[in-house]
Design an enzyme around this catalytic site. Structure first.
Site, PDB file in Angstrom:
ATOM      1  N   CYS A  86     -11.593 -44.288 -44.681  1.00 28.41           N
ATOM      2  CA  CYS A  86     -12.127 -45.313 -43.776  1.00 28.41           C
ATOM      3  C   CYS A  86     -13.618 -45.074 -43.532  1.00 28.41           C
ATOM      4  O   CYS A  86     -14.430 -45.265 -44.413  1.00 28.41           O
ATOM      5  CB  CYS A  86     -11.305 -45.329 -42.484  1.00 28.41           C
ATOM      6  N   HIS A 203      -5.371 -45.409 -44.095  1.00 26.55           N
ATOM      7  CA  HIS A 203      -5.311 -44.099 -43.429  1.00 26.55           C
ATOM      8  C   HIS A 203      -4.053 -43.335 -43.827  1.00 26.55           C
ATOM      9  O   HIS A 203      -3.026 -43.466 -43.153  1.00 26.55           O
ATOM     10  CB  HIS A 203      -5.289 -44.291 -41.913  1.00 26.55           C
ATOM     11  N   GLU A 205      -3.388 -40.359 -43.299  1.00 29.19           N
ATOM     12  CA  GLU A 205      -3.012 -39.408 -42.231  1.00 29.19           C
ATOM     13  C   GLU A 205      -2.147 -40.072 -41.164  1.00 29.19           C
ATOM     14  O   GLU A 205      -1.555 -39.394 -40.339  1.00 29.19           O
ATOM     15  CB  GLU A 205      -4.266 -38.765 -41.617  1.00 29.19           C
TER      16      GLU A 205
END
Ligand SMILES: Nc1ncnc2c1ncn2[C@@H]1O[C@H](COP(=O)(O)OP(=O)(O)O)[C@@H](O)[C@H]1O
Ligand SMILES: [Mg+2]
Lengths: 225, 79, 727, 79
Positions: A86, A203, A205
């Site tokens: 990002c 993302h 994560e």
């Protein structure tokens, strides 16, 4: 495998990334403050998401000039792995490790939701544990994810198998309704020529925990070991 | 010394903000608007007497930070 | 210097008798800086002069409450040495004037209230009310407010996980933007604003002071009029980047225990923060104004004291810790300035380059702050609507379609997809359900969060409406399986100087107090926003309730989505078909008539406790409370969330419409794989529960009336807002 | 007809972007920079022959959409 997560003023996915690395790889990464020039010796650097310097002026522009980035660029050229997620992706384009630029989303609005991605290539370390053509659901959350590259760079990316991720629907189809930000060629993530630098808007994560967001992002982290 | 810097997207680069702004203007009834391009406009005060040097410094600032020369071009006015 | 006339007094929003009181306290006339300080301290916004008397009746205690109202935010014990800290605050007027910045700075302000106490903010919510969709300003205001809330919250990296967003013509010129933040703190490390230690340093951190929002606090206390355009420059610009740095720096400082006390500079900036800190500690304070970091040249003491520049904090630090504290703020590239010290004089003394600017006795000023017992008028009760009204004979599935695309029932996905609701990677249940759930970092615990109010009920009957708002928040928390802990409230009302509006306020508080009492659901923080009127027309009375619940194991929750086909659908709670003030009535009569559904708190508690236990024990697969639009709307929402249909049969002894769309309280829709067990346990507990159908197929079918495809209903429900916003 | 519109924050209004840009320029070594204000710059093509009418339309567009008149001011140039 030693991993460092860089914290810029305004980074805000640094803790999430730390958690995800610890959870998927079993060892927490080194958290490195951007102003500390001496980058520890690591095999992989992650530039986390967030709003470095508020994303004022231009997303990623100011972080690209942070002292630590000179080190990161130098190390990347020597072959260590670099992942920009990002805002990290935006920084990587600003600093020139990746071609192109991330512009304001086509509808000008911030967008946070799960999107479907197709794994376009597995001939690189970052997606080596995925199958080519696999469709995965991973969250996005950005205002400036509209990837743009000129024709020359776009052709290079394609010819050299550097496009890793594209926005698709759950059945793998591409189209204007499945692209959340207007990015050229539905691009969601790319590699550099040497394939040791990855930039992606989604993302991973946020997708490493069965109870929260699912686990389809785990293999991005597992692949690098 | 005061500097005015205009930063705009290079020709050929898609301008999503300009397009969206144009659409918004149309839906507000401003249908005679044909094309809209959005850019940045930066006003700087700089402690520098020599216009040529000021210009050189401004150029450096643009190249290094203010503009993304991959997709943007800039112009500098000194006042 | 003392040239204060009637005009200045009025301009400062003070009455003549308040001014006389000031002169008595001082034993002289104030100078202009002092007058400015009094005016903000005694404004409605800071002094709560109209509401104080009534706020006292709100229950604020329970064994879990650590700090109730009075601190920057409420704190509640959640075990394991942790506390949840939360509060809601309004930014109505600024958001109407400048929707993006007004909403953004509203979020910034409430975040500061939370991390000031030593808590890391982990979730934001927002309760929004806009004017009628047809009103020419509405679209612009929605776009700006939503972008502003997202712009700030997304940048600081706190997920926005819930809220509400409704439309009504009464908000045409006076929108409501109520923002709530929830944080987690170590119970042993909660910080207060009480200044301690004569000789300790008064430290200013954060952004520089500019001429922002001077008189903002008095603005928030004055009714709007058409010339409010001229008040515009008082809107402030938010700087979420600086706020993010401030969060990290403050938490680092607190972690190292280098802090004696801290207070954010909210409305009335340096004035109220320095005053409150010293007042709570029974001390005096001396400030050297030239040391205050200033953004602009030539600022006067008046401007410095009254500025509402954002992203600033005031701290008390022992002189020995000063240099360590300074290092932390320098690392985060924030201003850090020692601007004064605590004294034992009990006076606020301001100096500018050595010159005495103001000298005010703190205690007398604080304790003499006015308190009014405003006259109020009870609201006239609404006549009951006859149940056998022949107009109720429309096809319930047709009505369902109508209701699902009403602005106030339509999906708010368009809103919450502009908010990062996943950052921090603890969001277990995202927006779109009854309550959001976030996991508490590094634990198995979860927090359920909701914000609720049904203004049309409050309007029809303030007391019942106040009770209902609390009950609904409690029900939403229960419906996901959490134990409701406490609430924060944001009381948005009209002009308290008008007995009718004051009567609504008083009634609502009585109802809220009643519900909090019986549900054991104390108020730990809150905010009052009065004078929400334009040209004499008040908003619907809107006491927004922000509720927080605890899950001891976050995995033991349910969502509203049906899970599988062929599961039984059970209604818990009694269905009487109350149509007063319901959405169906509005569809039929064109306006809201009749009294709101009565709230039976004993039933509410009994039914809720039962549902919660069933959820925790794993007997329930999905759950949704029944609120706006009634039973069939709830079932449709559960179907839409899952893309699974349902087969329903209404009981024969009922008017189908009243059964399907009545808004009786204390009810839940649950699905279960073992209906006999559930019904048995319900009857043993004395709870009304009945099975009304099963989950099945791709359509909702109601026996004798036909069916509607879920996909079609979903489209109706989800398309209203995006198409409205696209003009 | 071509219009150029400059939009800047009113004097006294906080400019977080300008401030951050100034800090970034300083840390890049451009220490002579004293003040930075960030604004917008919009180029419009509009189907309109009469400059006065164009100016009036531009003003309306600014008031309604392009500028945030609460905190921003604008100027219009017709070319
Ligand atoms: N302004 C908003 N911000 C975030 N979420 C919102 C907002 N408005 C509505 N939502 C979400 O939409 C869902 C439905 O809202 P609402 O109809 O008010 O629910 P309920 O009646 O159950 O309280 C909730 O999950 C809520 O959190
Ligand atoms: Mg609900």
């Amino acid at each position: 495998m030693k991993i460092a997560v860089i914290i810029f003023p305004g980074s805000n996915c640094d803790r999430d990334t730390k958690k995800a690395v610890a959870q998927t790889l079993g060892c927490p990464p080194i958290m490195h403050w951007h102003a500390d020039v001496e980058l520890p010796k690591v095999d992989c650097v992650i530039l986390p998401g967030g709003f470095s310097y508020g994303d004022y002026l231009r997303s990623g522009a100011m972080a690209a000039h942070s002292p630590v980035m000179r080190e990161v660029v130098g190390q990347a050229k020597k072959g260590i792995l670099v992942i920009g997620i990002c805002n990290g992706f935006q920084i990587l384009t600003e600093v020139g490790l990746l071609p192109g630029v991330l512009m304001r989303n086509k509808n000008l609005k911030f967008v946070c939701r799960k999107v479907w991605l197709s794994i376009e290539t597995t001939k690189n370390i970052f997606t080596s544990r995925y199958r080519k053509g696999e469709i995965i659901g991973v969250p996005i959350a950005h205002h400036d994810g509209n990837y743009f590259a000129d024709e020359y760079n776009l052709k290079m990316l394609q010819d050299n198998d550097q496009v890793v991720l594209r926005y698709v629907d759950s059945a793998g189809r591409r189209g204007p309704d499945t692209n959340p930000n207007g990015s050229v060629d539905d691009i969601a993530g790319i590699l550099n020529k040497g394939k040791n630098v990855l930039g992606m808007m989604p993302h991973p994560e946020r997708a490493v925990d069965e109870a929260i967001g699912g686990t389809s992002g785990r293999r991005f982290f597992e692949s690098i070991t | 010394m005061k500097l005015k810097i205009h930063i705009r997207l290079k020709a050929g680069v898609l301008d999503p903000q300009g397009q969206a702004t144009r659409n918004a203007l149309h839906s507000l009834g401003f249908t005679t608007v044909e094309d809209v391009r959005l850019g940045k406009f930066i006003e700087l005060d700089i402690e520098e007497k020599d216009p040529q040097r000021a210009n050189r410094i401004a150029k450096e600032m643009c190249d290094q930070l203010l503009a993304n020369v991959v997709v943007e071009e800039y112009s500098i006015d000194i006042i | 210097m003392n040239q204060i006339g009637i005009a200045e007094i009025k301009e400062h929003g003070l009455t003549q008798s308040e001014y006389k009181l000031i002169c008595e306290i001082l034993g002289r006339e104030p100078n202009v800086t002092e007058l400015g300080i009094f005016s903000v301290m005694w404004s409605e916004h800071c002094s709560y002069k109209s509401s104080k008397k009534w706020l006292k009746i709100l229950p604020s205690n329970s064994p879990r409450v650590i700090y109730g109202p009075g601190e920057n935010a409420g704190a509640v014990d959640i075990g394991d040495g942790q506390a949840v800290i939360f509060k809601m605050e309004s930014h109505n007027h600024p958001s109407y004037l400048e929707p993006y910045q007004g909403a953004a700075t509203g979020v910034g302000g409430i975040l500061r209230d939370i991390f000031t106490m030593g808590a890391r903010p982990i979730a934001n919510l927002n309760s929004l009310r806009f004017g009628a969709p047809e009103h020419h300003k509405t679209r612009h205001l929605v776009a700006g407010v939503v972008a502003g809330i997202g712009g700030y919250g997304n940048c600081v990296g706190v997920p926005t996980v819930g809220g509400e967003c409704e439309f009504d013509a009464s908000y045409n010129e006076n929108i409501l933007v109520n923002a709530m933040t929830v944080g987690i703190a170590n119970k042993e490390n909660i910080f207060c604003s009480t200044a301690k230690g004569v000789g300790n340093s008064v430290i200013y951190v954060g952004s520089k002071t500019g001429r922002d929002g001077i008189h903002g606090a008095t603005m928030a206390s004055a009714e709007f009029s058409d010339d409010s355009g001229s008040k515009r420059p008082t809107v402030q610009v938010g700087d979420p980047f600086t706020e993010k740095l401030l969060i990290e720096a403050c938490l680092e400082l607190m972690d190292r225990r280098l802090l004696v006390a801290i207070q954010d500079m909210g409305a009335a900036g340096l004035t109220s923060s320095s005053f409150e800190m010293a007042s709570k500690g029974g001390l005096g304070v001396e400030i050297e104004l030239e040391k205050v970091p200033q953004r602009e040249k030539g600022m006067t003491p008046y401007e410095i004291m009254l500025s509402e520049s954002q992203e600033r904090m005031l701290m008390i630090v022992e002189p020995d810790s000063e240099s360590q504290a300074r290092k932390i703020f320098e690392k985060w590239e924030l201003n850090f300035a020692v601007i004064g010290k605590l004294t034992d004089t009990g006076h606020l003394i301001l100096k500018n380059n050595g010159e005495l600017i103001a000298n005010l006795p703190i205690d007398p000023l604080a304790s003499a702050s006015p308190e009014y017992d405003r006259p109020w008028e009870p609201t006239t009760p609404q006549p009951i609507i006859p149940r056998d009204d022949a107009e109720f004979l429309r096809d319930p599935l047709e009505v369902l379609e109508l209701l699902l695309r009403l602005p106030n029932l339509s999906s708010k996905r368009w809103v919450w997809e502009q908010y990062d609701h996943m950052i921090m990677t603890e969001t277990v249940v995202p927006p779109g359900g009854d309550a959001a759930i976030v996991r508490i970092p590094d634990t198995q615990k979860g927090l359920a969060l909701t914000a609720d109010c049904t203004p049309r009920y409050v309007h029809a009957d303030p007391e019942e409406g106040g009770r209902q708002a609390v009950a609904e928040a409690w029900r939403n928390l229960t419906a996901v399986g959490s134990e409701p802990l406490a609430i924060t409230d944001n009381l948005n009302f009209g002009n308290p100087e008008k007995p009718r509006a004051m009567g609504q306020f008083v009634g609502a508080i009585k109802g809220i107090a009643d519900a909090c009492d019986l549900l054991d659901f104390p108020v730990v923080s809150g905010n009052v926003s009065l004078y929400n009127e334009t040209n004499g027309k008040p908003i619907l009375p809107t006491p927004t309730i922000g509720g927080v619940g605890l899950l001891s194991d976050f995995r033991k929750h349910v969502t509203i989505a049906f899970k599988e086909e062929e599961e039984n659908i059970v209604i818990v709670g009694e269905t009487l078909g109350h149509l007063g003030a319901s959405l169906l009535i509005k569809e039929i009569k064109g306006s809201f008539v009749g009294p709101p559904p009565p709230v039976d708190l004993v039933n509410e508690k009994k039914n809720g406790d039962f549902v919660r236990k069933e959820i925790i024990e794993g007997n329930v697969t999905a759950c949704h409370d029944i609120s706006d639009g009634g039973l069939l709307v709830s079932i449709a929402e559960m179907a839409i969330a899952a893309n699974i249909g349902a087969k329903i049969s209404p009981p024969s002894n009922f008017l189908a419409q009243a059964w399907a769309f009545g808004e009786d309280q204390a009810r839940y829709v649950v699905t279960t794989k073992n209906v006999e067990g559930l019904l048995y346990r319900a009857s043993k507990a004395g709870i009304v529960a009945c099975c009304i159908g099963i989950t099945s197929g791709e359509a909702i079918s109601v026996s004798n009336f036909g069916e509607r495809k879920v996909a079609k209903l979903k489209k109706l429900n989800e398309s209203w807002l995006p198409s409205f916003m696209n003009g």
